[in-house]
Design a protein around this motif. Structure first.
Motif, PDB file in Angstrom:
ATOM      1  N   ASP A 176       2.123  -7.552 -12.073  1.00 28.56           N
ATOM      2  CA  ASP A 176       3.066  -6.622 -12.698  1.00 28.56           C
ATOM      3  C   ASP A 176       2.989  -5.245 -12.067  1.00 28.56           C
ATOM      4  OD1 ASP A 176       4.061  -8.500 -14.495  1.00 28.56           O
ATOM      5  OD2 ASP A 176       2.565  -8.012 -16.002  1.00 28.56           O
ATOM      6  N   ASN A 177       1.799  -4.849 -11.638  1.00 25.44           N
ATOM      7  CA  ASN A 177       1.559  -3.562 -10.990  1.00 25.44           C
ATOM      8  C   ASN A 177       0.698  -3.804  -9.769  1.00 25.44           C
ATOM      9  OD1 ASN A 177       2.658  -1.803 -13.139  1.00 25.44           O
ATOM     10  ND2 ASN A 177       1.007  -2.733 -14.321  1.00 25.44           N
ATOM     11  N   LEU A 178       0.777  -2.921  -8.819  1.00 29.49           N
ATOM     12  CA  LEU A 178      -0.034  -3.041  -7.614  1.00 29.49           C
ATOM     13  C   LEU A 178      -0.707  -1.709  -7.353  1.00 29.49           C
ATOM     14  CD1 LEU A 178      -0.695  -4.973  -5.237  1.00 29.49           C
ATOM     15  CD2 LEU A 178       1.111  -3.827  -3.988  1.00 29.49           C
ATOM     16  N   GLU A 179      -2.021  -1.755  -7.098  1.00 27.43           N
ATOM     17  CA  GLU A 179      -2.757  -0.535  -6.794  1.00 27.43           C
ATOM     18  C   GLU A 179      -3.480  -0.712  -5.468  1.00 27.43           C
ATOM     19  OE1 GLU A 179      -6.248   2.329  -8.634  1.00 27.43           O
ATOM     20  OE2 GLU A 179      -5.141   0.997  -9.966  1.00 27.43           O
ATOM     21  N   VAL A 180      -3.247   0.230  -4.569  1.00 28.86           N
ATOM     22  CA  VAL A 180      -3.889   0.228  -3.257  1.00 28.86           C
ATOM     23  C   VAL A 180      -4.611   1.557  -3.112  1.00 28.86           C
ATOM     24  CG1 VAL A 180      -3.540   0.091  -0.767  1.00 28.86           C
ATOM     25  CG2 VAL A 180      -2.096  -1.253  -2.300  1.00 28.86           C
ATOM     26  N   ASN A 181      -5.882   1.501  -2.757  1.00 29.21           N
ATOM     27  CA  ASN A 181      -6.696   2.710  -2.610  1.00 29.21           C
ATOM     28  C   ASN A 181      -7.368   2.745  -1.252  1.00 29.21           C
ATOM     29  OD1 ASN A 181      -6.519   3.969  -5.313  1.00 29.21           O
ATOM     30  ND2 ASN A 181      -7.304   1.994  -5.949  1.00 29.21           N
ATOM     31  N   ALA A 182      -7.831   3.929  -0.872  1.00 27.21           N
ATOM     32  CA  ALA A 182      -8.595   4.092   0.361  1.00 27.21           C
ATOM     33  C   ALA A 182     -10.005   3.556   0.143  1.00 27.21           C
ATOM     34  CB  ALA A 182      -8.648   5.560   0.762  1.00 27.21           C
ATOM     35  N   GLN A 183     -10.591   3.035   1.205  1.00 25.99           N
ATOM     36  CA  GLN A 183     -11.964   2.527   1.152  1.00 25.99           C
ATOM     37  C   GLN A 183     -12.934   3.574   1.693  1.00 25.99           C
ATOM     38  OE1 GLN A 183     -12.728  -1.725   2.119  1.00 25.99           O
ATOM     39  NE2 GLN A 183     -10.830  -1.525   3.261  1.00 25.99           N
ATOM     40  N   THR A 238      -6.792  -2.933  -4.883  1.00 24.91           N
ATOM     41  CA  THR A 238      -7.706  -2.998  -6.026  1.00 24.91           C
ATOM     42  C   THR A 238      -7.097  -3.754  -7.201  1.00 24.91           C
ATOM     43  OG1 THR A 238      -7.009  -0.779  -6.680  1.00 24.91           O
ATOM     44  CG2 THR A 238      -9.024  -0.950  -5.372  1.00 24.91           C
ATOM     45  N   THR A 239      -5.913  -4.302  -7.030  1.00 25.03           N
ATOM     46  CA  THR A 239      -5.302  -5.163  -8.038  1.00 25.03           C
ATOM     47  C   THR A 239      -5.898  -6.560  -7.950  1.00 25.03           C
ATOM     48  OG1 THR A 239      -3.267  -3.872  -7.849  1.00 25.03           O
ATOM     49  CG2 THR A 239      -3.071  -6.003  -8.905  1.00 25.03           C
ATOM     50  N   PHE A 240      -6.537  -6.888  -6.823  1.00 28.89           N
ATOM     51  CA  PHE A 240      -7.095  -8.219  -6.590  1.00 28.89           C
ATOM     52  C   PHE A 240      -7.922  -8.698  -7.784  1.00 28.89           C
ATOM     53  CE2 PHE A 240     -10.632 -10.939  -5.379  1.00 28.89           C
ATOM     54  CZ  PHE A 240      -9.985 -11.959  -4.729  1.00 28.89           C
ATOM     55  N   LYS A 241      -7.656  -9.933  -8.179  1.00 30.56           N
ATOM     56  CA  LYS A 241      -8.404 -10.601  -9.240  1.00 30.56           C
ATOM     57  C   LYS A 241      -8.659 -12.028  -8.765  1.00 30.56           C
ATOM     58  CE  LYS A 241      -7.703 -12.103 -14.006  1.00 30.56           C
ATOM     59  NZ  LYS A 241      -6.732 -12.073 -15.124  1.00 30.56           N
ATOM     60  N   GLU A 244       9.262  -7.436  -3.631  1.00 32.61           N
ATOM     61  CA  GLU A 244       8.768  -8.410  -2.687  1.00 32.61           C
ATOM     62  C   GLU A 244       7.584  -7.840  -1.933  1.00 32.61           C
ATOM     63  OE1 GLU A 244      11.080 -10.411   0.567  1.00 32.61           O
ATOM     64  OE2 GLU A 244      12.159 -11.165  -1.188  1.00 32.61           O
ATOM     65  N   ILE A 245       6.379  -8.280  -2.289  1.00 31.14           N
ATOM     66  CA  ILE A 245       5.162  -7.824  -1.631  1.00 31.14           C
ATOM     67  C   ILE A 245       4.491  -9.044  -1.011  1.00 31.14           C
ATOM     68  CG2 ILE A 245       2.910  -6.729  -1.918  1.00 31.14           C
ATOM     69  CD1 ILE A 245       4.151  -5.369  -4.449  1.00 31.14           C
ATOM     70  N   LYS A 246       4.545  -9.121   0.303  1.00 34.61           N
ATOM     71  CA  LYS A 246       3.927 -10.244   0.991  1.00 34.61           C
ATOM     72  C   LYS A 246       2.408 -10.120   0.897  1.00 34.61           C
ATOM     73  CE  LYS A 246       7.532 -11.402   4.222  1.00 34.61           C
ATOM     74  NZ  LYS A 246       7.841 -11.709   5.615  1.00 34.61           N
ATOM     75  N   CYS A 247       1.758 -11.249   0.702  1.00 34.72           N
ATOM     76  CA  CYS A 247       0.299 -11.285   0.601  1.00 34.72           C
ATOM     77  C   CYS A 247      -0.199 -12.623   1.108  1.00 34.72           C
ATOM     78  CB  CYS A 247      -0.120 -11.079  -0.856  1.00 34.72           C
ATOM     79  SG  CYS A 247      -1.907 -11.125  -1.086  1.00 34.72           S
ATOM     80  N   SER A 248      -1.251 -12.613   1.901  1.00 37.11           N
ATOM     81  CA  SER A 248      -1.809 -13.856   2.424  1.00 37.11           C
ATOM     82  C   SER A 248      -3.163 -14.182   1.796  1.00 37.11           C
ATOM     83  CB  SER A 248      -1.935 -13.777   3.948  1.00 37.11           C
ATOM     84  OG  SER A 248      -2.824 -12.734   4.300  1.00 37.11           O
ATOM     85  N   VAL A 249      -3.551 -13.439   0.757  1.00 38.80           N
ATOM     86  CA  VAL A 249      -4.852 -13.643   0.116  1.00 38.80           C
ATOM     87  C   VAL A 249      -4.697 -14.706  -0.976  1.00 38.80           C
ATOM     88  CG1 VAL A 249      -6.786 -12.546  -1.063  1.00 38.80           C
ATOM     89  CG2 VAL A 249      -5.463 -11.266   0.617  1.00 38.80           C
ATOM     90  N   ASP A 250      -4.808 -15.963  -0.570  1.00 38.95           N
ATOM     91  CA  ASP A 250      -4.560 -17.062  -1.501  1.00 38.95           C
ATOM     92  C   ASP A 250      -5.682 -17.282  -2.516  1.00 38.95           C
ATOM     93  OD1 ASP A 250      -6.445 -18.181   0.186  1.00 38.95           O
ATOM     94  OD2 ASP A 250      -5.221 -19.903   0.746  1.00 38.95           O
ATOM     95  N   THR A 251      -6.721 -16.478  -2.467  1.00 40.32           N
ATOM     96  CA  THR A 251      -7.796 -16.566  -3.462  1.00 40.32           C
ATOM     97  C   THR A 251      -7.580 -15.579  -4.611  1.00 40.32           C
ATOM     98  OG1 THR A 251      -9.117 -15.008  -2.176  1.00 40.32           O
ATOM     99  CG2 THR A 251      -9.520 -17.373  -1.811  1.00 40.32           C
ATOM    100  N   CYS A 252      -6.448 -14.867  -4.595  1.00 41.73           N
ATOM    101  CA  CYS A 252      -6.130 -13.912  -5.654  1.00 41.73           C
ATOM    102  C   CYS A 252      -5.334 -14.588  -6.769  1.00 41.73           C
ATOM    103  CB  CYS A 252      -5.328 -12.740  -5.085  1.00 41.73           C
ATOM    104  SG  CYS A 252      -4.927 -11.481  -6.328  1.00 41.73           S
TER     105      CYS A 252
END
Length: 51
Positions: free
Chosen positions: A25-32, A46-49, A6-14
């Motif tokens: 299926d996978n989630l990748e989070v990186n430093a900016q 960085t999983t955002f599409k 369960e990963i909450k996300c409010s980015v409805d453009t993804c």
């Protein structure tokens, strides 16, 4: 079908967003920027599409 984790996300453009949850299926989070995160503001999903 429910997401694996369960990963909450409010980015409805993804592409992976569905009803305020991430369905990737996978989630990748990186430093900016300099590669060192000191807060959540310094991170980026960085999983955002684009939907």
């Amino acid at each position: 079908m429910a997401p694996k984790m369960e990963i909450k996300c409010s980015v409805d453009t993804c592409h992976y967003w569905k009803s305020n949850y991430c369905h990737a299926d996978n989630l990748e989070v990186n430093a900016q920027g300099d590669g060192i995160a000191n807060s959540s503001d310094g991170t980026c999903c960085t999983t955002f599409k684009k939907a």
